[in-house]
Motif scaffolding. Structure first.
Motif, PDB file in Angstrom:
ATOM      1  N   LEU A 131       5.242  -1.583  -3.849  1.00 24.16           N
ATOM      2  CA  LEU A 131       4.464  -1.803  -2.613  1.00 24.16           C
ATOM      3  C   LEU A 131       2.969  -1.656  -2.889  1.00 24.16           C
ATOM      4  CD1 LEU A 131       6.669   0.014   0.053  1.00 24.16           C
ATOM      5  CD2 LEU A 131       6.213  -2.446  -0.109  1.00 24.16           C
ATOM      6  N   ASP A 132       2.592  -0.635  -3.651  1.00 19.68           N
ATOM      7  CA  ASP A 132       1.162  -0.441  -3.947  1.00 19.68           C
ATOM      8  C   ASP A 132       0.602  -1.654  -4.689  1.00 19.68           C
ATOM      9  OD1 ASP A 132       1.330   2.005  -2.758  1.00 19.68           O
ATOM     10  OD2 ASP A 132       1.446   3.144  -4.635  1.00 19.68           O
ATOM     11  N   ARG A 133       1.417  -2.183  -5.620  1.00 17.33           N
ATOM     12  CA  ARG A 133       0.931  -3.331  -6.416  1.00 17.33           C
ATOM     13  C   ARG A 133       0.784  -4.575  -5.558  1.00 17.33           C
ATOM     14  NH1 ARG A 133       4.988  -4.343 -10.389  1.00 17.33           N
ATOM     15  NH2 ARG A 133       6.001  -2.429  -9.757  1.00 17.33           N
ATOM     16  N   ILE A 134       1.765  -4.827  -4.673  1.00 18.44           N
ATOM     17  CA  ILE A 134       1.642  -6.063  -3.876  1.00 18.44           C
ATOM     18  C   ILE A 134       0.496  -5.922  -2.871  1.00 18.44           C
ATOM     19  CG2 ILE A 134       4.042  -6.806  -4.226  1.00 18.44           C
ATOM     20  CD1 ILE A 134       4.609  -6.058  -1.288  1.00 18.44           C
ATOM     21  N   HIS A 135       0.326  -4.711  -2.309  1.00 18.77           N
ATOM     22  CA  HIS A 135      -0.734  -4.519  -1.306  1.00 18.77           C
ATOM     23  C   HIS A 135      -2.129  -4.703  -1.904  1.00 18.77           C
ATOM     24  CE1 HIS A 135       2.200  -1.912   1.285  1.00 18.77           C
ATOM     25  NE2 HIS A 135       2.452  -3.208   1.353  1.00 18.77           N
ATOM     26  N   ALA A 136      -2.228  -4.513  -3.228  1.00 16.72           N
ATOM     27  CA  ALA A 136      -3.542  -4.649  -3.884  1.00 16.72           C
ATOM     28  C   ALA A 136      -3.840  -6.089  -4.290  1.00 16.72           C
ATOM     29  CB  ALA A 136      -3.593  -3.736  -5.109  1.00 16.72           C
ATOM     30  N   ARG A 137      -2.889  -6.988  -4.183  1.00 11.09           N
ATOM     31  CA  ARG A 137      -3.132  -8.373  -4.627  1.00 11.09           C
ATOM     32  C   ARG A 137      -4.098  -9.072  -3.665  1.00 11.09           C
ATOM     33  NH1 ARG A 137       0.420 -10.102  -8.611  1.00 11.09           N
ATOM     34  NH2 ARG A 137       0.033 -12.307  -8.202  1.00 11.09           N
ATOM     35  N   PRO A 138      -5.099  -9.742  -4.215  1.00  5.36           N
ATOM     36  CA  PRO A 138      -6.078 -10.413  -3.339  1.00  5.36           C
ATOM     37  C   PRO A 138      -5.419 -11.368  -2.345  1.00  5.36           C
ATOM     38  CG  PRO A 138      -6.842 -10.386  -5.615  1.00  5.36           C
ATOM     39  CD  PRO A 138      -5.458  -9.830  -5.640  1.00  5.36           C
ATOM     40  N   ALA A 139      -4.375 -12.090  -2.782  1.00  2.00           N
ATOM     41  CA  ALA A 139      -3.734 -13.054  -1.875  1.00  2.00           C
ATOM     42  C   ALA A 139      -3.022 -12.329  -0.727  1.00  2.00           C
ATOM     43  CB  ALA A 139      -2.737 -13.921  -2.652  1.00  2.00           C
ATOM     44  N   TYR A 140      -2.477 -11.142  -1.009  1.00  2.00           N
ATOM     45  CA  TYR A 140      -1.798 -10.356   0.040  1.00  2.00           C
ATOM     46  C   TYR A 140      -2.833  -9.917   1.087  1.00  2.00           C
ATOM     47  CZ  TYR A 140       1.314  -6.914   2.210  1.00  2.00           C
ATOM     48  OH  TYR A 140       2.083  -6.202   3.111  1.00  2.00           O
ATOM     49  N   ILE A 141      -3.982  -9.472   0.587  1.00  2.00           N
ATOM     50  CA  ILE A 141      -5.047  -8.990   1.478  1.00  2.00           C
ATOM     51  C   ILE A 141      -5.571 -10.145   2.334  1.00  2.00           C
ATOM     52  CG2 ILE A 141      -7.390  -7.985   1.515  1.00  2.00           C
ATOM     53  CD1 ILE A 141      -6.458  -6.480  -1.142  1.00  2.00           C
ATOM     54  N   LYS A 142      -5.753 -11.305   1.673  1.00  2.00           N
ATOM     55  CA  LYS A 142      -6.230 -12.486   2.398  1.00  2.00           C
ATOM     56  C   LYS A 142      -5.207 -12.905   3.463  1.00  2.00           C
ATOM     57  CE  LYS A 142      -9.201 -15.997   2.580  1.00  2.00           C
ATOM     58  NZ  LYS A 142      -8.870 -17.322   2.072  1.00  2.00           N
ATOM     59  N   ALA A 143      -3.915 -12.791   3.106  1.00  2.00           N
ATOM     60  CA  ALA A 143      -2.857 -13.184   4.049  1.00  2.00           C
ATOM     61  C   ALA A 143      -2.869 -12.294   5.289  1.00  2.00           C
ATOM     62  CB  ALA A 143      -1.494 -13.123   3.359  1.00  2.00           C
ATOM     63  N   LEU A 144      -3.218 -11.026   5.107  1.00  2.00           N
ATOM     64  CA  LEU A 144      -3.300 -10.131   6.277  1.00  2.00           C
ATOM     65  C   LEU A 144      -4.454 -10.551   7.177  1.00  2.00           C
ATOM     66  CD1 LEU A 144      -2.642  -6.524   4.914  1.00  2.00           C
ATOM     67  CD2 LEU A 144      -1.106  -7.964   6.239  1.00  2.00           C
ATOM     68  N   GLU A 145      -5.544 -11.009   6.547  1.00  2.00           N
ATOM     69  CA  GLU A 145      -6.689 -11.486   7.351  1.00  2.00           C
ATOM     70  C   GLU A 145      -6.288 -12.711   8.151  1.00  2.00           C
ATOM     71  OE1 GLU A 145      -9.793 -12.136   4.457  1.00  2.00           O
ATOM     72  OE2 GLU A 145      -9.753 -10.002   3.910  1.00  2.00           O
ATOM     73  N   ARG A 146      -5.494 -13.614   7.521  1.00  2.00           N
ATOM     74  CA  ARG A 146      -5.088 -14.847   8.229  1.00  2.00           C
ATOM     75  C   ARG A 146      -4.016 -14.566   9.277  1.00  2.00           C
ATOM     76  NH1 ARG A 146      -5.965 -20.183   6.066  1.00  2.00           N
ATOM     77  NH2 ARG A 146      -5.331 -20.843   8.124  1.00  2.00           N
TER      78      ARG A 146
END
Ligand SMILES: N[C@@H](CCC(=O)N[C@@H](CS)C(=O)NCC(=O)O)C(=O)O
Length: 222
Positions: free
Chosen positions: A199-214
């Motif tokens: 979970l920590d690794r996926i939450h740190a991925r730039p695409a995951y972070i961008k997806a939360l913004e979208r």
């Protein structure tokens, strides 16, 4: 143009994440759950008869079911990315986890949600202890042991593999993310070192972070 029909706090968040991992351009059409029933609004049935999320449209095509959407996006736009070579053990694991997530892991998690919510439903006061008793019995006797078996298996799998399909991040990790996020609430997944690190690794991925913004705020329903 790919359009993702996105329901708040739902499995469609992982499709936004995949679209970001693949660097595709897409539009997000938002739908809000009914705050009382948590069900999707009826307009979603105009896109697909089941009215569930995720659904994508791409040109004239309509695709539902997370695993099928993931396969379609990786097949059509992946150019070999996020999927192991065919004929490898990694590809076997990839296919397995792509199907396992919704076919095997989610049903007991969903049962846990239903049996936790059941005693909270409106009912004559004298029925409450009875319903709670039955729900607790089903959870204790059947649902919780099933969940434990699944999450012990997943923890063990990640003791031998960095990601769900080997040592490279793939779309199977995107598909499995919802299972592990739901497992934090219902299986204590955060207390399992490998699942917690996943979970920590996926939450740190730039695409995951961008997806939360979208996609907007994302919370697994408790
Ligand atoms: N197995 C399906 C499950 C789809 C599903 O149940 N989606 C939920 C959101 S997580 C939904 O649309 N719920 C609202 C409703 O049932 O009205 C998939 O992975 O696409």
């Amino acid at each position: 143009m790919i359009v993702l029909h996105h329901l708040n706090n739902s499995r469609s968040q992982r499709i936004i994440w995949l679209l970001e991992e693949l660097g595709l351009s897409y539009e997000v059409k938002r739908y809000e759950r009914d705050p009382k029933t948590m069900l999707a609004p009826r307009e979603l049935r105009e896109i697909h008869p089941l009215g569930k999320s995720p659904v994508i449209t791409d040109g004239g095509k309509v695709l539902a079911e997370s695993g099928a959407i993931i396969e379609y996006l990786v097949d059509t736009y992946g150019k070999g990315r996020l999927r192991p070579e065919s004929g490898t053990q990694e590809r076997i694991d990839y296919n397995y986890f792509l199907h396992y997530a919704e076919g095997s892991a989610m049903p007991p998690l969903l049962m846990s949600l239903v049996f936790t919510q059941m005693p909270k439903a409106p009912m004559p006061f004298f029925m409450k202890p009875l319903v709670k008793g039955v729900a607790d019995k089903v959870k204790k006797g059947f649902v919780n042991p099933q969940i434990k078996t699944h999450f012990d298996f997943l923890e063990k799998h990640l003791e031998k593999n960095v990601w769900f399909a080997g040592n490279e991040f793939t779309a199977a990790d995107v598909q499995m993310s919802f299972v592990i996020e739901a497992g934090v609430l219902r299986a204590g997944a955060k207390s399992k070192p490998k699942l917690s690190a996943f979970l920590d690794r996926i939450h740190a991925r730039p695409a995951y972070i961008k997806a939360l913004e979208r996609g907007g705020r994302f919370e697994i329903l408790g």
